[in-house]
Scaffold this motif. Structure first.
Motif, PDB file in Angstrom:
ATOM      1  N   ASP A 225       0.809  -1.193  -0.141  1.00 30.27           N
ATOM      2  CA  ASP A 225      -0.003  -0.052  -0.043  1.00 30.27           C
ATOM      3  C   ASP A 225       0.785   1.305  -0.117  1.00 30.27           C
ATOM      4  O   ASP A 225       1.911   1.225   0.558  1.00 30.27           O
ATOM      5  N   GLY A 226       0.567   2.312  -0.486  1.00 26.51           N
ATOM      6  CA  GLY A 226       1.048   3.565  -0.676  1.00 26.51           C
ATOM      7  C   GLY A 226       0.767   4.460  -1.626  1.00 26.51           C
ATOM      8  O   GLY A 226      -0.364   4.348  -2.296  1.00 26.51           O
ATOM      9  N   LYS A 227       1.370   5.574  -1.827  1.00 29.20           N
ATOM     10  CA  LYS A 227       0.854   6.696  -2.928  1.00 29.20           C
ATOM     11  C   LYS A 227       2.316   6.969  -3.468  1.00 29.20           C
ATOM     12  O   LYS A 227       3.464   7.098  -2.830  1.00 29.20           O
ATOM     13  N   ALA A 228       2.289   7.638  -4.726  1.00 25.32           N
ATOM     14  CA  ALA A 228       3.585   7.975  -5.506  1.00 25.32           C
ATOM     15  C   ALA A 228       3.864   9.483  -4.963  1.00 25.32           C
ATOM     16  O   ALA A 228       2.609  10.156  -4.892  1.00 25.32           O
ATOM     17  N   VAL A 229       4.941   9.594  -4.585  1.00 30.82           N
ATOM     18  CA  VAL A 229       5.395  10.994  -4.141  1.00 30.82           C
ATOM     19  C   VAL A 229       6.438  11.492  -5.042  1.00 30.82           C
ATOM     20  O   VAL A 229       7.292  10.664  -5.379  1.00 30.82           O
TER      21      VAL A 229
END
Length: 94
Positions: free
Chosen positions: A74-78
């Protein structure tokens, strides 16, 4: 740099599920230099394949133990601004 396609989530999805948002995403032998749909590959959660194997995972080749993929993390692109461009990486959602 060889091409963005070889480091793109869309190419990985095509190789696994045959889903391609662009023609280039479905051409495994080709890679483009510039793209408006680039997305960094999502990281995997890994586990050691054999719990009795004493070798560490993610060590040097021929020394490391085998790993298996468990799931997509899980995560988000930064994006982080650098002197010569931007770096995109995945950050865990807390």
């Amino acid at each position: 740099m060889k091409g963005l396609c070889f480091r793109c989530e869309h190419r990985a999805r095509y190789l696994e599920d045959k889903i391609q948002p662009r023609y280039e995403c479905g051409q495994p032998a080709l890679g483009v230099y510039s793209c408006y749909m680039f997305r960094p590959v999502r990281p995997l959660v890994l586990k050691q394949a054999n719990k009795k194997d004493p070798r560490p995972i993610l060590s040097m080749p021929m020394i490391s133990g085998r790993v298996c993929g468990v799931r997509i993390a899980d995560g988000k692109a930064v994006a982080k601004k650098l002197k010569d461009g931007i770096a995109v990486f995945w950050q865990r959602i807390k």
